[in-house]
Design a protein around this motif. Structure first.
Motif, PDB file in Angstrom:
ATOM      1  N   GLN A 142     184.053  49.488 126.358  1.00 35.33           N
ATOM      2  CA  GLN A 142     183.523  50.734 126.917  1.00 35.33           C
ATOM      3  C   GLN A 142     182.113  50.985 126.417  1.00 35.33           C
ATOM      4  O   GLN A 142     181.238  51.432 127.172  1.00 35.33           O
ATOM      5  CB  GLN A 142     184.439  51.901 126.546  1.00 35.33           C
ATOM      6  CG  GLN A 142     184.026  53.227 127.187  1.00 35.33           C
ATOM      7  CD  GLN A 142     184.885  54.387 126.740  1.00 35.33           C
ATOM      8  OE1 GLN A 142     185.680  54.284 125.797  1.00 35.33           O
ATOM      9  NE2 GLN A 142     184.755  55.526 127.398  1.00 35.33           N
ATOM     10  N   GLU A 183     182.187  56.752 116.669  1.00 33.72           N
ATOM     11  CA  GLU A 183     183.635  56.931 116.540  1.00 33.72           C
ATOM     12  C   GLU A 183     184.324  55.597 116.233  1.00 33.72           C
ATOM     13  O   GLU A 183     185.244  55.538 115.406  1.00 33.72           O
ATOM     14  CB  GLU A 183     184.199  57.531 117.823  1.00 33.72           C
ATOM     15  CG  GLU A 183     183.759  58.967 118.075  1.00 33.72           C
ATOM     16  CD  GLU A 183     184.222  59.479 119.431  1.00 33.72           C
ATOM     17  OE1 GLU A 183     184.732  58.654 120.231  1.00 33.72           O
ATOM     18  OE2 GLU A 183     184.083  60.690 119.690  1.00 33.72           O
ATOM     19  N   TYR A 184     183.871  54.543 116.887  1.00 30.58           N
ATOM     20  CA  TYR A 184     184.456  53.219 116.658  1.00 30.58           C
ATOM     21  C   TYR A 184     184.209  52.765 115.221  1.00 30.58           C
ATOM     22  O   TYR A 184     185.108  52.249 114.554  1.00 30.58           O
ATOM     23  CB  TYR A 184     183.849  52.219 117.647  1.00 30.58           C
ATOM     24  CG  TYR A 184     184.448  50.834 117.579  1.00 30.58           C
ATOM     25  CD1 TYR A 184     185.523  50.488 118.387  1.00 30.58           C
ATOM     26  CD2 TYR A 184     183.936  49.867 116.718  1.00 30.58           C
ATOM     27  CE1 TYR A 184     186.072  49.215 118.336  1.00 30.58           C
ATOM     28  CE2 TYR A 184     184.484  48.598 116.658  1.00 30.58           C
ATOM     29  CZ  TYR A 184     185.548  48.276 117.470  1.00 30.58           C
ATOM     30  OH  TYR A 184     186.093  47.024 117.404  1.00 30.58           O
ATOM     31  N   VAL A 222     191.875  54.130 127.259  1.00 36.72           N
ATOM     32  CA  VAL A 222     191.944  54.562 125.864  1.00 36.72           C
ATOM     33  C   VAL A 222     192.643  55.915 125.753  1.00 36.72           C
ATOM     34  O   VAL A 222     193.443  56.145 124.844  1.00 36.72           O
ATOM     35  CB  VAL A 222     190.528  54.620 125.256  1.00 36.72           C
ATOM     36  CG1 VAL A 222     190.552  55.276 123.883  1.00 36.72           C
ATOM     37  CG2 VAL A 222     189.939  53.215 125.158  1.00 36.72           C
ATOM     38  N   ARG A 264     187.921  49.912 123.703  1.00 36.31           N
ATOM     39  CA  ARG A 264     186.896  50.817 123.163  1.00 36.31           C
ATOM     40  C   ARG A 264     185.564  50.094 123.002  1.00 36.31           C
ATOM     41  O   ARG A 264     184.496  50.639 123.305  1.00 36.31           O
ATOM     42  CB  ARG A 264     187.368  51.388 121.829  1.00 36.31           C
ATOM     43  CG  ARG A 264     188.510  52.379 121.953  1.00 36.31           C
ATOM     44  CD  ARG A 264     188.952  52.903 120.615  1.00 36.31           C
ATOM     45  NE  ARG A 264     187.899  53.672 119.959  1.00 36.31           N
ATOM     46  CZ  ARG A 264     188.060  54.291 118.788  1.00 36.31           C
ATOM     47  NH1 ARG A 264     189.224  54.216 118.149  1.00 36.31           N
ATOM     48  NH2 ARG A 264     187.062  54.975 118.259  1.00 36.31           N
ATOM     49  N   LYS A 321     191.652  48.579 121.033  1.00 35.19           N
ATOM     50  CA  LYS A 321     190.456  48.263 120.243  1.00 35.19           C
ATOM     51  C   LYS A 321     189.425  47.531 121.096  1.00 35.19           C
ATOM     52  O   LYS A 321     188.239  47.877 121.106  1.00 35.19           O
ATOM     53  CB  LYS A 321     190.849  47.427 119.034  1.00 35.19           C
ATOM     54  CG  LYS A 321     189.709  47.103 118.095  1.00 35.19           C
ATOM     55  CD  LYS A 321     190.232  46.316 116.900  1.00 35.19           C
ATOM     56  CE  LYS A 321     189.126  45.922 115.946  1.00 35.19           C
ATOM     57  NZ  LYS A 321     189.633  45.146 114.795  1.00 35.19           N
ATOM     58  N   LEU A 366     180.369  57.008 121.176  1.00 33.56           N
ATOM     59  CA  LEU A 366     181.522  56.120 121.111  1.00 33.56           C
ATOM     60  C   LEU A 366     181.376  55.106 119.977  1.00 33.56           C
ATOM     61  O   LEU A 366     182.357  54.752 119.312  1.00 33.56           O
ATOM     62  CB  LEU A 366     181.688  55.384 122.446  1.00 33.56           C
ATOM     63  CG  LEU A 366     182.071  56.244 123.647  1.00 33.56           C
ATOM     64  CD1 LEU A 366     181.987  55.429 124.929  1.00 33.56           C
ATOM     65  CD2 LEU A 366     183.476  56.824 123.482  1.00 33.56           C
ATOM     66  N   TYR A 390     187.761  52.032 131.225  1.00 29.97           N
ATOM     67  CA  TYR A 390     188.129  51.818 129.822  1.00 29.97           C
ATOM     68  C   TYR A 390     188.401  53.155 129.134  1.00 29.97           C
ATOM     69  O   TYR A 390     189.306  53.263 128.300  1.00 29.97           O
ATOM     70  CB  TYR A 390     187.025  51.064 129.087  1.00 29.97           C
ATOM     71  CG  TYR A 390     187.017  49.575 129.344  1.00 29.97           C
ATOM     72  CD1 TYR A 390     188.140  48.799 129.100  1.00 29.97           C
ATOM     73  CD2 TYR A 390     185.871  48.928 129.806  1.00 29.97           C
ATOM     74  CE1 TYR A 390     188.134  47.422 129.325  1.00 29.97           C
ATOM     75  CE2 TYR A 390     185.854  47.559 130.041  1.00 29.97           C
ATOM     76  CZ  TYR A 390     186.985  46.817 129.795  1.00 29.97           C
ATOM     77  OH  TYR A 390     186.980  45.458 130.020  1.00 29.97           O
ATOM     78  N   GLY A 391     187.610  54.180 129.477  1.00 34.38           N
ATOM     79  CA  GLY A 391     187.834  55.497 128.900  1.00 34.38           C
ATOM     80  C   GLY A 391     189.199  56.057 129.286  1.00 34.38           C
ATOM     81  O   GLY A 391     189.907  56.642 128.454  1.00 34.38           O
TER      82      GLY A 391
END
Length: 343
Positions: free
Chosen positions: A221, A248-249, A205, A218, A215, A245, A201-202
């Motif tokens: 992840q 940040e999300y 992204v 993330r 979206k 993470l 997933y990283g």
């Protein structure tokens, strides 16, 4: 008969007549429907017996599902031409692969698709071969088994994973690479290979920040990093990454943070897991007789994760050892902790 149906029947009748006429003249002819004028236009007219005519015939047989007949044409033609620089070879390999897939011999078809991918990257068939490999990989990841002696008995998920990785390496940044990346990440997530899922997933992204799936990727992840945490007695690096993470999300999607409840639920879970890890560390210090380090760790736990049940357990440990100082408030589910808890 409605007018549209009569017109379509007329078109097919005209196409059939044209094909018969082409055969009578000793030529292979191809037609394409013009959607603007609802008429068929001739796109190719090949001399009988030519390479183009043979491949056009094989393509038509494959379109009708007659894979065995198509292979009767393709196999001898490929054997006769595979050692010469024939420009029609990539198309022949692609057609043979397609015919094999129709027969349920998709693993054998991969040899032809791989040959195109490795040796004919400058041809139009290259993209088609990669797409075919992704389609086979998706079937394998969804549980399709490889045939052994005519029976589907051998698991092929590893092959599917490898094909998805190759597609990304060969076409970085492309729509096909995007499809392969998110499919592989979702596969790892569903199979509970959570560390691999978090990494994939990283990568997705990072490589496709404008994707419609970014979206969800993330969020998954974060879930994968939290789920990969093996327990308080182990390394908490995945929790630390999940916390970063998550912050940040939440910053990028503030409306969802407020209304969805998912982010808050994740934050609570991460806090609790990190607190458990710190409590386990404090107990390890106690077993070693290092009370000063244990006391420092417990105080830091309560300060950083005051709303967790683990913080309340840490407070009880401090009470039992007489480490609670005057003015030090007991942590509560609402996270109320006195400033006196700061070391």
């Amino acid at each position: 008969m409605p007018h549209a149906a009569r017109a379509l029947a007329t078109l097919f009748a005209a196409l059939f007549a044209a094909l018969i006429a082409g055969d009578a003249l000793g030529q292979a002819r191809e037609f394409q429907l013009d959607p603007r004028q609802s008429t068929f236009e001739e796109t190719s007219n090949f001399a009988e017996g030519s390479d183009e005519a043979l491949l056009a015939e094989a393509r038509e047989l494959i379109a009708r599902g007659e894979a065995k007949s198509a292979l009767r044409i393709l196999n001898p033609w490929i054997r006769a031409n595979e050692r010469a620089p024939n420009p029609w070879l990539p198309q022949a390999y692609l057609l043979r692969g397609d015919a094999l897939v129709i027969q349920g011999r998709e693993f054998r078809a991969l040899y032809d698709y791989e040959l195109i991918a490795r040796s004919y990257a400058a041809t139009p068939e290259f993209l088609n071969a990669i797409e075919r490999e992704i389609e086979v990989a998706e079937r394998y990841l969804n549980g399709l088994r490889r045939k052994i002696l005519g029976l589907r008995v051998q698991g092929a998920r590893n092959t599917g994973e490898e094909l998805m990785i190759r597609a990304q390496e060969r076409l970085p940044g492309s729509p096909l690479a995007e499809r392969a990346a998110i499919t592989l990440a979702d596969h790892y997530f569903e199979e509970r290979k959570l560390r691999l899922a978090a990494d994939m997933y990283g990568i997705f992204v990072q490589n496709f920040p404008r994707s419609d799936e970014v979206k969800r990727a993330r969020l998954n992840q974060i879930f994968a990093n939290v789920g990969a945490f093996p327990g308080p007695a182990y390394d908490a690096s995945t929790l630390i990454e999940a916390r970063i993470l998550l912050d940040e999300y939440a910053a990028d999607y503030p409306a969802e943070t407020v209304s969805g409840g998912i982010v808050q639920g994740l934050a609570d879970r991460v806090d609790e897991s990190q607190a458990l890890s710190m409590l386990e560390t404090a107990r390890w210090y106690l077993r070693r007789g290092d009370e000063s380090s244990a006391r420092f760790t417990l105080r830091r736990l309560i300060r950083r994760h005051p709303a967790t049940s683990t913080a309340r357990e840490a407070f009880r440990v401090m009470q039992d050892r007489g480490w609670v100082e005057d003015g030090m408030a007991q942590p509560t589910p609402e996270g109320a902790a006195s400033e006196a808890t700061r070391p």
